[in-house]
Scaffold this motif. Structure first.
Motif, PDB file in Angstrom:
ATOM      1  N   THR A  97       0.821  -1.218   0.000  1.00 15.36           N
ATOM      2  CA  THR A  97       0.000   0.000   0.000  1.00 15.36           C
ATOM      3  C   THR A  97       0.848   1.257   0.000  1.00 15.36           C
ATOM      4  O   THR A  97       0.641   2.168  -0.812  1.00 15.36           O
ATOM      5  N   ARG A 140       1.511  -8.278  -7.806  1.00 11.93           N
ATOM      6  CA  ARG A 140       1.336  -6.852  -7.549  1.00 11.93           C
ATOM      7  C   ARG A 140       1.584  -5.999  -8.787  1.00 11.93           C
ATOM      8  O   ARG A 140       1.369  -4.782  -8.757  1.00 11.93           O
ATOM      9  N   ASP A 168      -8.314  -4.273  -0.686  1.00  8.28           N
ATOM     10  CA  ASP A 168      -8.498  -5.707  -0.950  1.00  8.28           C
ATOM     11  C   ASP A 168      -9.872  -6.199  -0.500  1.00  8.28           C
ATOM     12  O   ASP A 168     -10.346  -7.240  -0.943  1.00  8.28           O
ATOM     13  N   GLY A 169     -10.509  -5.461   0.388  1.00 11.01           N
ATOM     14  CA  GLY A 169     -11.820  -5.865   0.871  1.00 11.01           C
ATOM     15  C   GLY A 169     -12.110  -5.220   2.212  1.00 11.01           C
ATOM     16  O   GLY A 169     -11.237  -4.616   2.835  1.00 11.01           O
ATOM     17  N   ARG A 195      -6.194 -11.806   7.160  1.00  3.01           N
ATOM     18  CA  ARG A 195      -6.243 -11.497   5.733  1.00  3.01           C
ATOM     19  C   ARG A 195      -5.151 -10.518   5.334  1.00  3.01           C
ATOM     20  O   ARG A 195      -4.527 -10.665   4.282  1.00  3.01           O
ATOM     21  N   CYS A 196      -4.897  -9.522   6.164  1.00  2.00           N
ATOM     22  CA  CYS A 196      -3.886  -8.532   5.792  1.00  2.00           C
ATOM     23  C   CYS A 196      -2.470  -9.092   5.928  1.00  2.00           C
ATOM     24  O   CYS A 196      -1.516  -8.481   5.438  1.00  2.00           O
ATOM     25  N   ASP A 254      -0.312 -11.913  -0.619  1.00  2.00           N
ATOM     26  CA  ASP A 254      -0.817 -11.146  -1.753  1.00  2.00           C
ATOM     27  C   ASP A 254      -1.848 -10.088  -1.342  1.00  2.00           C
ATOM     28  O   ASP A 254      -2.551  -9.541  -2.187  1.00  2.00           O
ATOM     29  N   ALA A 255      -1.933  -9.793  -0.049  1.00  2.00           N
ATOM     30  CA  ALA A 255      -3.001  -8.913   0.442  1.00  2.00           C
ATOM     31  C   ALA A 255      -2.761  -7.461   0.050  1.00  2.00           C
ATOM     32  O   ALA A 255      -1.616  -6.970   0.026  1.00  2.00           O
ATOM     33  N   GLY A 256      -3.855  -6.763  -0.259  1.00  2.60           N
ATOM     34  CA  GLY A 256      -3.833  -5.318  -0.380  1.00  2.60           C
ATOM     35  C   GLY A 256      -4.316  -4.731   0.949  1.00  2.60           C
ATOM     36  O   GLY A 256      -4.200  -5.355   2.006  1.00  2.60           O
ATOM     37  N   LYS A 257      -4.888  -3.539   0.897  1.00  7.58           N
ATOM     38  CA  LYS A 257      -5.385  -2.903   2.113  1.00  7.58           C
ATOM     39  C   LYS A 257      -6.711  -3.531   2.538  1.00  7.58           C
ATOM     40  O   LYS A 257      -7.644  -3.653   1.739  1.00  7.58           O
ATOM     41  N   VAL A 258      -6.799  -3.923   3.790  1.00 10.82           N
ATOM     42  CA  VAL A 258      -8.019  -4.494   4.360  1.00 10.82           C
ATOM     43  C   VAL A 258      -8.633  -3.448   5.288  1.00 10.82           C
ATOM     44  O   VAL A 258      -7.946  -2.855   6.109  1.00 10.82           O
TER      45      VAL A 258
END
Length: 330
Positions: free
Chosen positions: A175, A201, A303-304, A317-318, A322-326
């Motif tokens: 991020t 990414r 990410d969700g 999840r974070c 491969d996680a984005g911003k949660v």
């Protein structure tokens, strides 16, 4: 009544019902719209933050957006109903650092929303009104929850001072790195490379404005500006290795293990090394303006989002590779 996540001690939390607080003098009550999680929140949960940078029990949550629901005495009533984001550092406002505009370096010591003060993993947040930054009407508050890391990115870009025609590299495609890339892409740089080991990414990096996406060790180096935004072991050294002689290198990440830098290279190559710890008020102003004019577009990095009750799932999840911003949505 409202709800909040109470982290009683590392690893032990509960969703609690709390009374909605009344704003006192100089305070504003914000209804939280969204609150993001980052590596610091995982450290807070695990109990691995450095001594003095956490206090338990605490309501976490330092990246957030919301709407002012009420204000206390001494605060302009017109602020009620405004969409806002807010600085986290609770500075003394009278020391030399504060009076020089560097409230993030307050000499009174570290004190921050979500770490030592109740944060935004709750329905409501009580905060000094002077820390708020208003947003244009109609702002996407889900995306605005990322203004806090965007302010840190803005601080890094400001210190890096990219010039027209510069070759620029960002180490880290998370991020913070991609927010920095968005800001850098608004400058007339000749090249903008994102150095990141996770191939997944690349689409997000390209969308942020990257002209090249390379794995660690895949870039030739010789960059005029390098911003390190990963905070992983060895990434600071990688940033130095990517820089040409006389380049500007800005470090934003704090690795979880001891790290070293090649001092001989720094001096022998006359590198200008700078670092960022949090964001000063001016950096928040830069980030809010960038969001308002469309230079900053955090929404694709989300990410969700999950409800407060799924705090544990959000942490897990974070932490995914491969996680984005949660986000948590009260």
């Amino acid at each position: 009544m409202g709800s909040a996540i109470e982290l009683a001690e590392p690893g032990r939390f509960r969703l609690v019902t709390v009374a909605v607080p009344e704003p006192g003098p100089g305070e504003a009550l914000v209804r939280v719209a969204a609150a993001g999680l980052c590596g610091s929140d995982r450290e807070l949960f695990a109990g691995t933050r450095p001594a003095g940078f956490a206090a338990y029990p605490v309501v976490p949550g330092h990246e957030w957006s919301g709407t002012v629901e009420a204000v206390g005495p001494g605060v302009d009533p017109a602020l009620t109903g405004a969409p806002v984001v807010g600085e986290g550092f609770r500075a003394c406002r009278v020391c030399a650092r504060c009076r020089n505009g560097r409230q993030n370096l307050c000499e009174a010591g570290y004190d921050e929303t979500g770490f030592t003060r109740p944060g935004a993993f709750a329905d409501h947040l009580l905060i000094p009104a002077h820390l708020l930054h208003t947003l244009p009407p109609g702002t996407d508050l889900r995306a605005a929850a990322l203004v806090e890391p965007a302010a840190v990115a803005a601080a890094a870009v400001h210190r890096a001072a990219p010039e027209p025609g510069d070759r620029v590299a960002v180490v880290g495609g998370g991020t913070l790195g991609l927010l920095a890339a968005q800001l850098l892409a608004a400058s007339p740089v000749a090249e903008l490379a994102v150095v990141e080991p996770r191939a997944a990414r690349e689409p997000a990096a390209r969308a942020a404005g990257a002209t090249a996406f390379v794995p660690p060790g895949g870039a030739e180096g010789g960059f005029d500006v390098v911003i390190e935004a990963a905070g992983a072991p060895g990434t600071a050294r990688s940033a130095v290795e990517l820089a040409r002689r006389g380049a500007r290198v800005v470090l934003t990440g704090i690795p979880g293990v001891p790290d070293t830098l090649p001092v001989g290279e720094l001096v022998g190559r006359a590198l200008r090394l700078d670092t960022v710890f949090g964001a000063a008020p001016a950096d928040w102003v830069r980030a809010v303006r960038a969001l308002a004019c469309g230079v900053l577009d955090p929404a694709p990095l989300i990410d969700g989002d999950l409800p407060l009750a799924d705090y544990a799932a959000a942490l897990e999840r974070c932490a995914a590779p491969d996680a984005g911003k949660v986000l948590l949505r009260p």
